[in-house]
Design a protein around this motif. Sequence first.
Motif, mmCIF file in Angstrom:
data_model
loop_
_atom_site.group_PDB
_atom_site.id
_atom_site.type_symbol
_atom_site.label_atom_id
_atom_site.label_comp_id
_atom_site.label_asym_id
_atom_site.label_seq_id
_atom_site.Cartn_x
_atom_site.Cartn_y
_atom_site.Cartn_z
ATOM 1 N N ASP A 128 -0.555 -1.721 10.304
ATOM 2 C CA ASP A 128 -0.770 -3.163 10.460
ATOM 3 C C ASP A 128 -2.108 -3.601 9.882
ATOM 4 O O ASP A 128 -2.290 -4.772 9.542
ATOM 5 N N ARG A 180 0.979 2.703 14.068
ATOM 6 C CA ARG A 180 1.319 1.280 13.944
ATOM 7 C C ARG A 180 0.069 0.443 13.694
ATOM 8 O O ARG A 180 0.065 -0.447 12.836
ATOM 9 N N THR A 181 -0.983 0.721 14.462
ATOM 10 C CA THR A 181 -2.232 -0.018 14.290
ATOM 11 C C THR A 181 -2.768 0.168 12.874
ATOM 12 O O THR A 181 -3.244 -0.783 12.245
ATOM 13 N N SER A 193 2.941 -5.989 10.686
ATOM 14 C CA SER A 193 2.234 -7.261 10.600
ATOM 15 C C SER A 193 2.396 -7.884 9.213
ATOM 16 O O SER A 193 2.212 -7.214 8.194
ATOM 17 N N THR A 226 0.427 -9.766 7.821
ATOM 18 C CA THR A 226 -0.896 -9.915 7.182
ATOM 19 C C THR A 226 -1.523 -8.554 6.869
ATOM 20 O O THR A 226 -2.728 -8.474 6.636
ATOM 21 N N ARG A 227 -0.716 -7.488 6.828
ATOM 22 C CA ARG A 227 -1.270 -6.143 6.715
ATOM 23 C C ARG A 227 -2.014 -5.890 5.404
ATOM 24 O O ARG A 227 -2.829 -4.967 5.328
ATOM 25 N N TYR A 233 10.013 -1.909 15.663
ATOM 26 C CA TYR A 233 8.689 -2.180 15.102
ATOM 27 C C TYR A 233 8.814 -3.069 13.882
ATOM 28 O O TYR A 233 9.552 -2.772 12.939
#
Length: 332
Positions: free
Chosen positions: A54, A50-51, A6, A8-9, A3
């Motif tokens: 991110d 994870r979502t 992102s 851009t998190r 993993y």
Amino acid sequence: MTYLASPTRYDTMEYRRSGRSGLQLPAISVGLWQNFGEVNALAGCRDILRTAFDAGVTHFDLANNYGPPPGAAEETFGRLYKSDFKPYRDELIISTKAGYGMWPGPYGDGGSRKYLVASLDQSLRRMGLDYVDIYYHHRPDPATPIEESMAALDQLVRQGKALYVGLSSYSPEEMRRACAVLRELGTPCLIHQPKYSLLVRDVEEGLLDTLAEEGVGCIAFSSLAQGVLTDKYLQGVPPDSRAARKLGNGAIDESQLNPANIEKARKLNELAKQRGQSMAQFALAWVLKDPRMTSVIIGASKPQQVLDAVGCLKNYQFSADELAQIEVILKG
């Protein structure tokens, strides 16, 4: 597959300071109360977390008894922390709690030093962590002096097992006493976690003012009234819902699924549509409109629910007319 978070998190999430502390929390936090127990697939839990990360959600909220069964959510998080999130430990706020019944006998419940210390040691083992960022006393224990419970929290901070301490479901009077003790010990209270939603507004009767006076942050739970303030129950109880399955462990307060509340939700949903929001976004935005609120905890069974919740941050301002309409609806 490894993993990679992102890049851009942090671009769109809003972070709010918790009271007068130096700590900022994301306006939306993710709780592992339900959907992270033994009955839930690990892959689905991984997708949710994870979502969330991110999207800039840096705070994951747990408790010793979350599951089902008790302890299971921390074990699930521990597996995902090891496989996915360990490289990002210094970007995460992990909280857990103790205060409800966790193991048999007189030392597995309440607010004694014995229970609070032992419970955190167990939680750290389940999650594979050296420390938690926030450790809460989950509820006041009238059988234990507040001084003892607060001394236990202070001890755990001094031992390096927690960075901050919080309280949950304390009354304004209990908060004032607890905050005074913690200040004297040198470990001020960081945050309070109450139930707060359009349908449950007790915190407006003194608690929010008390927290502001004490310099303590506020993070709400059950702000969607366990699904009542979403579009899930507007047409009745779906067969795959928690209410239909009656999972227990406080999964759903069936008393909230009464005709009066459903009718209120339908009318509020019409206001949400006028604002270009989902019902859930509308309900979360309403809680976050108050500058005394640090964050709101959401539960999620699907990654899309996390993204929908984060979308409430696009508009959490309400006009005087909208607020007036809301009050009319809530008064029935």
